[in-house]
Design a protein around this motif. Structure first.
Motif, PDB file in Angstrom:
ATOM      1  N   PRO A   1       3.363  -1.137   4.239  1.00  0.00           N
ATOM      2  CA  PRO A   1       3.150   0.289   4.025  1.00  0.00           C
ATOM      3  C   PRO A   1       4.382   0.904   3.364  1.00  0.00           C
ATOM      4  CG  PRO A   1       3.461  -0.182   6.365  1.00  0.00           C
ATOM      5  CD  PRO A   1       3.570  -1.480   5.630  1.00  0.00           C
ATOM      6  N   LEU A   2       4.172   1.602   2.265  1.00  0.00           N
ATOM      7  CA  LEU A   2       5.267   2.210   1.526  1.00  0.00           C
ATOM      8  C   LEU A   2       4.912   3.664   1.240  1.00  0.00           C
ATOM      9  CD1 LEU A   2       7.176   0.750  -1.466  1.00  0.00           C
ATOM     10  CD2 LEU A   2       6.351   3.081  -1.540  1.00  0.00           C
ATOM     11  N   MET A   3       5.836   4.557   1.564  1.00  0.00           N
ATOM     12  CA  MET A   3       5.602   5.971   1.282  1.00  0.00           C
ATOM     13  C   MET A   3       6.823   6.587   0.629  1.00  0.00           C
ATOM     14  SD  MET A   3       3.288   7.169   4.537  1.00  0.00           S
ATOM     15  CE  MET A   3       2.910   8.764   3.828  1.00  0.00           C
ATOM     16  N   LEU A   4       6.553   7.532  -0.242  1.00  0.00           N
ATOM     17  CA  LEU A   4       7.591   8.318  -0.902  1.00  0.00           C
ATOM     18  C   LEU A   4       7.610   9.693  -0.262  1.00  0.00           C
ATOM     19  CD1 LEU A   4       6.501   7.556  -4.559  1.00  0.00           C
ATOM     20  CD2 LEU A   4       8.214   6.347  -3.233  1.00  0.00           C
TER      21      LEU A   4
ATOM     22  N   ALA B   1      10.706  10.087   7.132  1.00  0.00           N
ATOM     23  CA  ALA B   1      11.081   8.672   7.017  1.00  0.00           C
ATOM     24  C   ALA B   1      10.233   7.746   7.890  1.00  0.00           C
ATOM     25  CB  ALA B   1      12.563   8.487   7.331  1.00  0.00           C
ATOM     26  N   LEU B   2       9.676   8.246   8.957  1.00  0.00           N
ATOM     27  CA  LEU B   2       8.842   7.404   9.822  1.00  0.00           C
ATOM     28  C   LEU B   2       7.369   7.408   9.423  1.00  0.00           C
ATOM     29  CD1 LEU B   2      10.385   8.097  13.337  1.00  0.00           C
ATOM     30  CD2 LEU B   2      10.613   6.049  11.925  1.00  0.00           C
ATOM     31  N   ALA B   3       7.024   8.130   8.374  1.00  0.00           N
ATOM     32  CA  ALA B   3       5.620   8.237   7.959  1.00  0.00           C
ATOM     33  C   ALA B   3       4.949   6.884   7.711  1.00  0.00           C
ATOM     34  CB  ALA B   3       5.499   9.146   6.746  1.00  0.00           C
ATOM     35  N   PRO B   4       5.602   5.928   7.042  1.00  0.00           N
ATOM     36  CA  PRO B   4       4.922   4.641   6.849  1.00  0.00           C
ATOM     37  C   PRO B   4       4.556   3.958   8.173  1.00  0.00           C
ATOM     38  CG  PRO B   4       6.873   4.768   5.470  1.00  0.00           C
ATOM     39  CD  PRO B   4       6.898   5.958   6.386  1.00  0.00           C
ATOM     40  N   GLU B   5       5.449   4.071   9.145  1.00  0.00           N
ATOM     41  CA  GLU B   5       5.208   3.439  10.448  1.00  0.00           C
ATOM     42  C   GLU B   5       4.174   4.196  11.276  1.00  0.00           C
ATOM     43  OE1 GLU B   5       6.515   0.525  12.131  1.00  0.00           O
ATOM     44  OE2 GLU B   5       6.657   0.224   9.975  1.00  0.00           O
TER      45      GLU B   5
ATOM     46  N   GLY C   1      -7.539  -4.567   9.754  1.00  0.00           N
ATOM     47  CA  GLY C   1      -7.373  -6.000   9.939  1.00  0.00           C
ATOM     48  C   GLY C   1      -6.175  -6.619   9.258  1.00  0.00           C
ATOM     49  N   ALA C   2      -5.404  -5.832   8.527  1.00  0.00           N
ATOM     50  CA  ALA C   2      -4.224  -6.374   7.851  1.00  0.00           C
ATOM     51  C   ALA C   2      -3.146  -6.725   8.864  1.00  0.00           C
ATOM     52  CB  ALA C   2      -3.672  -5.371   6.837  1.00  0.00           C
ATOM     53  N   SER C   3      -2.348  -7.699   8.522  1.00  0.00           N
ATOM     54  CA  SER C   3      -1.152  -8.014   9.290  1.00  0.00           C
ATOM     55  C   SER C   3      -0.004  -7.215   8.675  1.00  0.00           C
ATOM     56  CB  SER C   3      -0.860  -9.510   9.185  1.00  0.00           C
ATOM     57  OG  SER C   3       0.392  -9.804   9.744  1.00  0.00           O
ATOM     58  N   VAL C   4       0.749  -6.533   9.517  1.00  0.00           N
ATOM     59  CA  VAL C   4       1.886  -5.734   9.047  1.00  0.00           C
ATOM     60  C   VAL C   4       3.114  -6.204   9.835  1.00  0.00           C
ATOM     61  CG1 VAL C   4       2.744  -3.403   8.588  1.00  0.00           C
ATOM     62  CG2 VAL C   4       0.289  -3.820   8.630  1.00  0.00           C
ATOM     63  N   PRO C   5       3.702  -7.344   9.424  1.00  0.00           N
ATOM     64  CA  PRO C   5       4.761  -7.965  10.217  1.00  0.00           C
ATOM     65  C   PRO C   5       6.158  -7.378  10.020  1.00  0.00           C
ATOM     66  CG  PRO C   5       4.284  -9.324   8.324  1.00  0.00           C
ATOM     67  CD  PRO C   5       3.301  -8.186   8.296  1.00  0.00           C
ATOM     68  N   ALA C   6       6.300  -6.481   9.066  1.00  0.00           N
ATOM     69  CA  ALA C   6       7.613  -5.868   8.816  1.00  0.00           C
ATOM     70  C   ALA C   6       7.450  -4.350   8.862  1.00  0.00           C
ATOM     71  CB  ALA C   6       8.140  -6.295   7.441  1.00  0.00           C
ATOM     72  N   PRO C   7       8.537  -3.648   9.102  1.00  0.00           N
ATOM     73  CA  PRO C   7       8.434  -2.188   9.117  1.00  0.00           C
ATOM     74  C   PRO C   7       8.030  -1.649   7.758  1.00  0.00           C
ATOM     75  CG  PRO C   7      10.659  -2.909   9.704  1.00  0.00           C
ATOM     76  CD  PRO C   7       9.881  -4.122   9.352  1.00  0.00           C
ATOM     77  N   GLY C   8       7.441  -0.464   7.775  1.00  0.00           N
ATOM     78  CA  GLY C   8       7.101   0.192   6.525  1.00  0.00           C
ATOM     79  C   GLY C   8       8.364   0.598   5.780  1.00  0.00           C
TER      80      GLY C   8
ATOM     81  N   VAL D   1       0.870  -1.174   0.000  1.00  0.00           N
ATOM     82  CA  VAL D   1       0.000   0.000   0.000  1.00  0.00           C
ATOM     83  C   VAL D   1       0.903   1.220   0.000  1.00  0.00           C
ATOM     84  CG1 VAL D   1      -1.850   1.206   1.207  1.00  0.00           C
ATOM     85  CG2 VAL D   1      -1.763  -1.303   1.237  1.00  0.00           C
ATOM     86  N   ALA D   2       0.877   1.943  -1.119  1.00  0.00           N
ATOM     87  CA  ALA D   2       1.847   3.015  -1.327  1.00  0.00           C
ATOM     88  C   ALA D   2       1.172   4.370  -1.483  1.00  0.00           C
ATOM     89  CB  ALA D   2       2.692   2.720  -2.559  1.00  0.00           C
ATOM     90  N   SER D   3       1.883   5.395  -1.044  1.00  0.00           N
ATOM     91  CA  SER D   3       1.392   6.764  -1.175  1.00  0.00           C
ATOM     92  C   SER D   3       2.564   7.727  -1.132  1.00  0.00           C
ATOM     93  CB  SER D   3       0.445   7.095  -0.012  1.00  0.00           C
ATOM     94  OG  SER D   3       0.068   8.459  -0.049  1.00  0.00           O
ATOM     95  N   PRO D   4       2.434   8.835  -1.847  1.00  0.00           N
ATOM     96  CA  PRO D   4       3.402   9.901  -1.610  1.00  0.00           C
ATOM     97  C   PRO D   4       3.101  10.526  -0.248  1.00  0.00           C
ATOM     98  CG  PRO D   4       1.702  10.651  -3.122  1.00  0.00           C
ATOM     99  CD  PRO D   4       1.452   9.178  -2.863  1.00  0.00           C
ATOM    100  N   THR D   5       4.094  11.107   0.366  1.00  0.00           N
ATOM    101  CA  THR D   5       3.858  11.858   1.594  1.00  0.00           C
ATOM    102  C   THR D   5       3.265  13.191   1.185  1.00  0.00           C
ATOM    103  OG1 THR D   5       5.757  10.806   2.625  1.00  0.00           O
ATOM    104  CG2 THR D   5       4.925  12.787   3.682  1.00  0.00           C
ATOM    105  N   PHE D   6       2.107  13.507   1.731  1.00  0.00           N
ATOM    106  CA  PHE D   6       1.414  14.736   1.391  1.00  0.00           C
ATOM    107  C   PHE D   6       0.957  15.384   2.683  1.00  0.00           C
ATOM    108  CE2 PHE D   6      -2.392  17.139   0.200  1.00  0.00           C
ATOM    109  CZ  PHE D   6      -1.838  17.976  -0.759  1.00  0.00           C
TER     110      PHE D   6
END
Length: 137
Positions: free
Chosen positions: A70-73, A80-84, A95-102, A37-42
């Protein structure tokens, strides 16, 4: 099967829960083993278009069984911490599992491939179980 859903392609329809393209996109994501799930940082957060899309998941468990990344540009290290901090909570709330850092990718970087490869190498074992254990009906 790999699917790419670009919410920009049906932006106006995101306001219509009955739009068949939106319903199909929601079904595809809900049935996925792994979703990036990706997004630019806005404005120091994820985009409003992504918010409108995520609002289409009507229940708190709309992404249950989906492993999400979670992936952010962004323009600089300040975000840099925005995805987290911003994207992970909404994905887990759905309800998603997010087992790794963004993953955060600086938009000025010319070569994302080494960053993505390093992330994949480091976290693949945490992301792989979703592809092994989930069955689609």
């Amino acid at each position: 099967m790999d699917n790419v859903i670009d919410v920009v392609e049906f932006a106006p329809a995101l306001l219509d829960r009955d739009d068949s393209r939106i319903q199909q996109a929601v079904s595809i994501v809900s049935a996925s083993n792994l979703a990036v799930v990706a997004s630019p940082t806005f404005k120091a957060s994820y985009s409003g278009l992504l918010k409108l899309f995520l609002d289409q998941f009507a229940t708190a468990d709309g992404l249950r069984g989906v492993t999400a990344v979670p992936l952010m540009l962004g323009a600089g290290a300040a975000h840099a911490l925005a995805p987290e901090l911003l994207l992970r909570p909404v994905l887990t709330e759905l309800g998603a599992s997010v087992p790794a850092p963004g993953l955060y990718l600086p938009e000025h970087e010319n070569q994302w491939e080494p960053l993505i490869q390093a992330y994949s190498t480091r976290w693949i074992e945490h992301l792989r179980p979703a592809n092994v254990h989930r069955t689609n009906n």
